[in-house]
Design a protein around this motif. Sequence first.
Motif, mmCIF file in Angstrom:
data_model
loop_
_atom_site.group_PDB
_atom_site.id
_atom_site.type_symbol
_atom_site.label_atom_id
_atom_site.label_comp_id
_atom_site.label_asym_id
_atom_site.label_seq_id
_atom_site.Cartn_x
_atom_site.Cartn_y
_atom_site.Cartn_z
ATOM 1 N N GLU A 1 -3.760 12.155 -1.160
ATOM 2 C CA GLU A 1 -2.886 10.983 -1.115
ATOM 3 C C GLU A 1 -2.108 10.952 0.196
ATOM 4 O O GLU A 1 -1.899 9.878 0.786
ATOM 5 C CB GLU A 1 -1.921 11.004 -2.309
ATOM 6 N N HIS B 1 2.036 7.339 -6.431
ATOM 7 C CA HIS B 1 1.054 8.382 -6.733
ATOM 8 C C HIS B 1 1.553 9.744 -6.276
ATOM 9 O O HIS B 1 1.447 10.740 -7.012
ATOM 10 C CB HIS B 1 -0.276 8.057 -6.048
ATOM 11 N N GLU C 1 2.577 1.816 -3.345
ATOM 12 C CA GLU C 1 1.624 2.311 -4.344
ATOM 13 C C GLU C 1 1.312 3.785 -4.100
ATOM 14 O O GLU C 1 1.274 4.596 -5.043
ATOM 15 C CB GLU C 1 0.352 1.473 -4.279
ATOM 16 N N GLN C 2 1.119 4.144 -2.823
ATOM 17 C CA GLN C 2 0.825 5.542 -2.517
ATOM 18 C C GLN C 2 2.006 6.449 -2.825
ATOM 19 O O GLN C 2 1.837 7.574 -3.295
ATOM 20 C CB GLN C 2 0.437 5.677 -1.041
ATOM 21 N N LYS D 1 -4.314 9.606 2.978
ATOM 22 C CA LYS D 1 -4.443 8.148 2.965
ATOM 23 C C LYS D 1 -3.267 7.489 3.691
ATOM 24 O O LYS D 1 -3.437 6.514 4.426
ATOM 25 C CB LYS D 1 -4.529 7.640 1.532
ATOM 26 N N ILE D 2 -2.070 8.039 3.476
ATOM 27 C CA ILE D 2 -0.888 7.486 4.141
ATOM 28 C C ILE D 2 -0.941 7.761 5.637
ATOM 29 O O ILE D 2 -0.599 6.895 6.448
ATOM 30 C CB ILE D 2 0.404 8.071 3.519
ATOM 31 N N PHE E 1 0.832 -1.207 0.000
ATOM 32 C CA PHE E 1 0.000 0.000 0.000
ATOM 33 C C PHE E 1 0.864 1.254 0.000
ATOM 34 O O PHE E 1 0.625 2.193 -0.772
ATOM 35 C CB PHE E 1 -0.925 -0.015 1.217
#
Length: 217
Positions: free
Chosen positions: A135, A61, A57-58, A138-139, A54
């Motif tokens: 983004e 982005h 991937e972040q 989310k992290i 995860f």
Amino acid sequence: MNENLKPPTREQLIDVRRQMATVQYGKELLEKKRDALLRTLEEDRRNFKKLESFFREQMRHISFIYALIRMYEGQSVLQFIKPEREHTQVDVERHTLMGCRYSQFKPLKEQVFSLSGLAYDPAMASLYVDDLLNEMKKIEEKVWLFINLKAKLSALEKELSKTMLKINTLQYILIPTLHKEESRIRDILSERERQERYAVKKLSKKKKLQGFSYFPE
């Protein structure tokens, strides 16, 4: 007198066998602990691997959006979107699993990601800035999970290493030593019994011969 020079007795043999049973029972308990730690580690490593995927991937982005902002907005915009937040106060909770102690962390106050603490006007920036902040949010939601899982894995791996060392010590050092001691005592006692039986048989034969000499034909 040195204890090792004393002749072994049956009480010593019983004591050695009792020690063997105790050590074997302790080894079985440690093996159960090892298996429980391995099961927990396997599950936590699987979750940690998903979490790492995860984050990777972040980060891809974020790197892409960051490059777009640098390209279209310039470096100055990045200075305005830094959050103005005080240092986070952390609470530490102690946990125990199969004798393994580890710490888990959480903020004393709930950390809410808000755009109100940013020194920029959203209306004056492009949508790339909003995408970057989303983004990052989310992290941030996964950071504490990552920290706690990493701390737990580290503690469990250390405990597993110590448990395996104890099991190997019992299996390859202490238990073989007790087996050798049991065999040594058993052999000495068997030889002693054989000699005693031989002496009794010889004495009995001698008495029998003496009995015949008292009553000649």
